[in-house]
Design a protein around this motif. Structure first.
Motif, mmCIF file in Angstrom:
data_model
loop_
_atom_site.group_PDB
_atom_site.id
_atom_site.type_symbol
_atom_site.label_atom_id
_atom_site.label_comp_id
_atom_site.label_asym_id
_atom_site.label_seq_id
_atom_site.Cartn_x
_atom_site.Cartn_y
_atom_site.Cartn_z
ATOM 1 N N GLY A 9 9.933 -11.680 -41.664
ATOM 2 C CA GLY A 9 8.340 -11.289 -40.919
ATOM 3 C C GLY A 9 7.932 -11.885 -42.486
ATOM 4 N N ILE A 14 12.264 -7.994 -42.239
ATOM 5 C CA ILE A 14 12.231 -6.591 -42.421
ATOM 6 C C ILE A 14 12.916 -5.625 -40.999
ATOM 7 C CG2 ILE A 14 10.263 -4.984 -40.820
ATOM 8 C CD1 ILE A 14 8.644 -7.928 -40.689
ATOM 9 N N LEU A 16 15.076 -3.484 -39.166
ATOM 10 C CA LEU A 16 14.712 -2.704 -37.539
ATOM 11 C C LEU A 16 16.184 -1.686 -37.490
ATOM 12 C CD1 LEU A 16 12.942 -5.582 -35.788
ATOM 13 C CD2 LEU A 16 12.311 -3.607 -37.213
ATOM 14 N N VAL A 31 7.498 0.551 -30.120
ATOM 15 C CA VAL A 31 7.990 -0.364 -31.715
ATOM 16 C C VAL A 31 6.841 1.302 -32.624
ATOM 17 C CG1 VAL A 31 7.082 -1.693 -33.463
ATOM 18 C CG2 VAL A 31 7.705 -2.647 -31.306
ATOM 19 N N CYS A 33 6.995 3.523 -35.944
ATOM 20 C CA CYS A 33 6.330 3.660 -36.946
ATOM 21 C C CYS A 33 6.533 5.501 -37.637
ATOM 22 C CB CYS A 33 5.215 2.737 -37.644
ATOM 23 S SG CYS A 33 5.313 1.742 -37.444
ATOM 24 N N VAL A 65 10.790 0.779 -37.484
ATOM 25 C CA VAL A 65 11.042 -0.076 -38.871
ATOM 26 C C VAL A 65 10.391 -0.112 -39.710
ATOM 27 C CG1 VAL A 65 8.993 -1.580 -39.276
ATOM 28 C CG2 VAL A 65 8.804 -1.597 -36.816
ATOM 29 N N TYR A 67 8.701 -0.020 -42.611
ATOM 30 C CA TYR A 67 8.185 -1.296 -43.173
ATOM 31 C C TYR A 67 8.207 -0.630 -45.024
ATOM 32 C CZ TYR A 67 5.926 3.206 -42.783
ATOM 33 O OH TYR A 67 5.647 4.683 -43.251
ATOM 34 N N GLU A 99 3.270 -6.163 -41.599
ATOM 35 C CA GLU A 99 5.033 -6.266 -41.359
ATOM 36 C C GLU A 99 4.908 -5.072 -39.476
ATOM 37 O OE1 GLU A 99 7.699 -6.302 -45.151
ATOM 38 O OE2 GLU A 99 7.192 -4.465 -44.721
ATOM 39 N N ALA A 103 6.330 -7.275 -36.461
ATOM 40 C CA ALA A 103 8.084 -5.829 -35.737
ATOM 41 C C ALA A 103 7.790 -5.995 -34.595
ATOM 42 C CB ALA A 103 8.111 -4.810 -36.507
ATOM 43 N N TRP A 104 6.285 -5.489 -34.276
ATOM 44 C CA TRP A 104 5.585 -5.782 -32.284
ATOM 45 C C TRP A 104 5.862 -6.836 -32.084
ATOM 46 C CZ3 TRP A 104 2.520 -7.324 -29.081
ATOM 47 C CH2 TRP A 104 2.713 -7.270 -27.460
ATOM 48 N N TRP A 106 7.928 -9.105 -32.433
ATOM 49 C CA TRP A 106 9.317 -9.910 -32.256
ATOM 50 C C TRP A 106 10.061 -9.051 -31.186
ATOM 51 C CZ3 TRP A 106 13.566 -6.889 -32.328
ATOM 52 C CH2 TRP A 106 14.748 -7.414 -32.210
#
Length: 287
Positions: A9, A14, A16, A31, A33, A65, A67, A99, A103-104, A106
């Motif tokens: 990241g 990061i 997951l 994704v 959070c 995530v 984060y 972050e 993540a989204w 990725w």
């Protein structure tokens, strides 16, 4: 099946946690959070783990995530809340927001689902909404849908309706987020007061056109419902297809109490909306 992994990241690795459906899966991914006032919460809390497990049972691949979080704010409102975050760096905005964005990106580029939504609860809903604005401003792609549970998306708490104020005044002090505590939480997140006006930090009150279809589920007895309801109105004014639900007889964070019927009802609403072929609507052009 659950898989733990880390991705590169903008601020380091990061972590997951990926939840894979056991049976037949759809092409949908989310994704997600967790919340925690930007300084607390983790991947094991029900608002993260239970939510992800239940959505995976509906055939949705869920990437949660871990984060980076900020230091715990000062003040009596927060004294009884645990903060287990790593304080080697302060991690103020835009760290967590960037972050979640990473993540989204990725997930949408590396995982097998073809249609990825983005969402979160409370502070996590803020991060999801801000990340979606950032993705929009980059020229896309943006999430297929935005799923927000009792979000805090305004730098200042919007005015409360008479109905909401009466419910909030009946709450114990530790259960209510009044304007002073919301401001202290938000300022603790950004550190610099000038950043309270940054749309990726607090999307409420900014240009929301071009965002994807959005589902907002608010808690009934929760001052932060004022933020969720106003954000829904702002999305609608921006030409976004939006659904806003108030879960009856709930206080803020009810997804952290999975045994209560209201949490069960909310997770069913969320899954039904995500998996529907007729309710989501479609993204509109930016104004």
């Amino acid at each position: 099946m659950i898989e733990e992994r880390g991705i590169d990241g903008p601020h380091g690795t990061i972590p997951l946690r990926i939840y894979l459906p056991d049976g037949e899966s759809s092409d949908l991914g989310l994704v997600w959070c967790h919340g925690g006032a930007f300084f607390a919460g983790d991947l094991d809390m029900p608002e993260n783990d239970w939510v992800a497990r239940r959505l995976a049972q509906r055939g949705i691949r869920v990437v949660t995530v871990d984060y980076r979080r900020v230091p715990k704010p000062e003040g009596p409102r927060w004294k009884d809340l645990a903060a287990d975050n790593d304080l080697e760096r302060p991690n103020h905005f835009p760290v967590a927001s960037e972050e979640v964005t990473a993540a989204w990106v990725w997930a949408s580029n590396h995982d097998t689902a073809r249609s990825w939504a983005l969402g979160g609860a409370s502070a996590g809903a803020n991060l999801a909404a801000g990340a979606t604005l950032r993705l929009r401003d980059r020229g896309g792609p943006v999430p297929r849908a935005l799923l927000l549970a009792y979000p805090v998306v305004h730098a200042e708490l919007p005015p409360l309706s008479a109905e909401l104020r009466a419910k909030a005044e009946a709450l114990p002090d530790e259960a209510a987020f009044w304007p002073d505590s919301v401001r202290s939480m938000n300022l603790n997140y950004v550190e610099d007061p000038a950043l309270l006006k940054q749309p990726y930090a607090f999307p409420g009150g900014h240009d929301l056109s071009g965002l994807p279809p959005t589902f907002i589920i608010n808690c009934d007895h929760d001052t932060l419902r004022a933020s969720g309801e106003q954000f829904g109105a702002e999305l609608l004014a921006g030409g976004v297809d939006v659904t806003v639900i108030r879960e009856p007889d709930t206080v803020h964070g009810h997804l952290n109490t999975p045994d209560v019927p209201q949490a069960q009802a909310s997770i069913t609403r969320m899954a039904d909306w995500l998996t529907s072929t007729t309710l989501l609507g479609s993204a509109h052009e930016r104004n």
